[in-house]
Design a protein around this motif. Sequence first.
Motif, PDB file in Angstrom:
ATOM      1  N   LYS A  83     -52.700  83.713-108.390  1.00 47.78           N
ATOM      2  CA  LYS A  83     -53.298  82.385-108.273  1.00 47.78           C
ATOM      3  C   LYS A  83     -54.473  82.211-109.230  1.00 47.78           C
ATOM      4  O   LYS A  83     -54.755  81.094-109.701  1.00 47.78           O
ATOM      5  N   ASP A  84     -55.157  83.322-109.526  1.00 47.48           N
ATOM      6  CA  ASP A  84     -56.290  83.278-110.459  1.00 47.48           C
ATOM      7  C   ASP A  84     -55.836  83.220-111.916  1.00 47.48           C
ATOM      8  O   ASP A  84     -56.672  83.160-112.830  1.00 47.48           O
ATOM      9  N   GLY A  85     -54.520  83.288-112.131  1.00 45.81           N
ATOM     10  CA  GLY A  85     -53.998  83.138-113.485  1.00 45.81           C
ATOM     11  C   GLY A  85     -53.522  84.412-114.146  1.00 45.81           C
ATOM     12  O   GLY A  85     -53.070  84.380-115.303  1.00 45.81           O
ATOM     13  N   LEU A  86     -53.620  85.548-113.454  1.00 47.17           N
ATOM     14  CA  LEU A  86     -53.152  86.801-114.040  1.00 47.17           C
ATOM     15  C   LEU A  86     -51.622  86.881-113.979  1.00 47.17           C
ATOM     16  O   LEU A  86     -51.009  86.432-113.013  1.00 47.17           O
ATOM     17  N   SER A  87     -51.028  87.474-114.981  1.00 46.41           N
ATOM     18  CA  SER A  87     -49.583  87.725-114.967  1.00 46.41           C
ATOM     19  C   SER A  87     -49.361  89.170-114.524  1.00 46.41           C
ATOM     20  O   SER A  87     -50.081  90.079-114.954  1.00 46.41           O
ATOM     21  N   ILE A  88     -48.370  89.368-113.655  1.00 46.60           N
ATOM     22  CA  ILE A  88     -48.117  90.684-113.080  1.00 46.60           C
ATOM     23  C   ILE A  88     -46.650  91.057-113.254  1.00 46.60           C
ATOM     24  O   ILE A  88     -45.760  90.243-113.006  1.00 46.60           O
ATOM     25  N   ALA A  89     -46.412  92.293-113.680  1.00 44.66           N
ATOM     26  CA  ALA A  89     -45.055  92.836-113.735  1.00 44.66           C
ATOM     27  C   ALA A  89     -44.885  93.786-112.564  1.00 44.66           C
ATOM     28  O   ALA A  89     -45.723  94.669-112.348  1.00 44.66           O
ATOM     29  N   GLN A  90     -43.834  93.591-111.795  1.00 43.20           N
ATOM     30  CA  GLN A  90     -43.565  94.470-110.654  1.00 43.20           C
ATOM     31  C   GLN A  90     -42.372  95.343-110.989  1.00 43.20           C
ATOM     32  O   GLN A  90     -41.334  94.859-111.446  1.00 43.20           O
ATOM     33  N   CYS A  91     -42.510  96.654-110.801  1.00 45.32           N
ATOM     34  CA  CYS A  91     -41.401  97.553-111.103  1.00 45.32           C
ATOM     35  C   CYS A  91     -41.361  98.693-110.095  1.00 45.32           C
ATOM     36  O   CYS A  91     -42.379  99.079-109.527  1.00 45.32           O
ATOM     37  N   SER A  92     -40.163  99.205-109.869  1.00 43.31           N
ATOM     38  CA  SER A  92     -39.983 100.356-108.988  1.00 43.31           C
ATOM     39  C   SER A  92     -39.782 101.598-109.855  1.00 43.31           C
ATOM     40  O   SER A  92     -39.816 101.526-111.081  1.00 43.31           O
ATOM     41  N   ASP A  93     -39.549 102.722-109.212  1.00 44.15           N
ATOM     42  CA  ASP A  93     -39.397 103.964-109.969  1.00 44.15           C
ATOM     43  C   ASP A  93     -38.150 103.963-110.841  1.00 44.15           C
ATOM     44  O   ASP A  93     -38.126 104.578-111.913  1.00 44.15           O
ATOM     45  N   ALA A  94     -37.091 103.301-110.379  1.00 48.24           N
ATOM     46  CA  ALA A  94     -35.841 103.267-111.138  1.00 48.24           C
ATOM     47  C   ALA A  94     -35.013 102.066-110.695  1.00 48.24           C
ATOM     48  O   ALA A  94     -34.941 101.753-109.510  1.00 48.24           O
ATOM     49  N   GLY A  95     -34.425 101.385-111.666  1.00 46.68           N
ATOM     50  CA  GLY A  95     -33.568 100.253-111.344  1.00 46.68           C
ATOM     51  C   GLY A  95     -34.353  98.981-111.091  1.00 46.68           C
ATOM     52  O   GLY A  95     -35.470  98.797-111.571  1.00 46.68           O
ATOM     53  N   MET A  96     -33.732  98.096-110.307  1.00 44.81           N
ATOM     54  CA  MET A  96     -34.304  96.777-110.074  1.00 44.81           C
ATOM     55  C   MET A  96     -35.218  96.752-108.855  1.00 44.81           C
ATOM     56  O   MET A  96     -34.863  97.293-107.810  1.00 44.81           O
TER      57      MET A  96
END
Length: 288
Positions: A83-96
């Motif tokens: 909400k503050d404007g930061l972009s975030i990438a979410q990832c797991s250890d492997a795969g989707m």
Amino acid sequence: MQQTSSFSEHQTGSLYLVPTPIGNLDDMTFRAIKTLKEVDLIAAEDTRHTQQLLNHFEISTRQISFHEHNTEQRVPELIKKLKDGLSIAQCSDAGMPSISDPGKELVAAAVKEGIPVIPLPGANAGLTALIASGLVPQPFYFFGFLDRKHQQQVNALEELKSRKETMIFYEAPHRLKKTLATMAEVFGAQRQVVLARELTKRYEEFTRGTLAEILDWYASHQARGEFVIIVAGNDHPAEEEKKTSQLPLAEQVDQAILTGLSTNAAIKLVAKQNHIKRQELYKQYHQL
């Protein structure tokens, strides 16, 4: 109704869902690398594991941990950053992310707040195994990991045994034999199955056959590596159930034994299918 455009300007940041390799680092896409370099923060299932990936591709973006044990704390924190404007990438250890991995809670919260959620395509163990299995690839039913407890496995598989779709499961090596045995108990030992082991890695291997054949093979071999289990669908569920139910109970037990089950396992299965007590059938079958 809600509609968000992934690539138009927004007052908030965007949540990027970035798949990571399931074993072979060469499967990392150019877009995934670019995204991880450009976002403000990476929410990683295991920051130590992800750091190895970041080091390999010379990515210096800051990380924050996001896994099943800190979801309740992290989701509000990450939503505020978005909400503050930061972009975030979410990832797991492997795969989707979200597929048998953390992610769904953050996605749901972002959608609720109208924050753009942008998925990137990439590696997925289930589909990778499916297309090489030799079984009918579509329609398919993705289940993922079964419960670790035997009875819970039986209950879940009982609900699936009549499905016509090819089914996809994940399993750890130390639980593989027990899970396959439970599948034979519920699906029948002649059901076709494919085991995909160590996908994309050096020791990638496919084992194809009936549940009885594969159980027999693993009786004298050790299961190593992560597994995807691809199970053929039931082509004639109604016919099989009708044909089986018309047989005397003792013959049903004998038929189950012929598929590779032990006598006790066969009695247990037939008793469950006919809604009678196992002890009663045991006495009847052994003429006690």
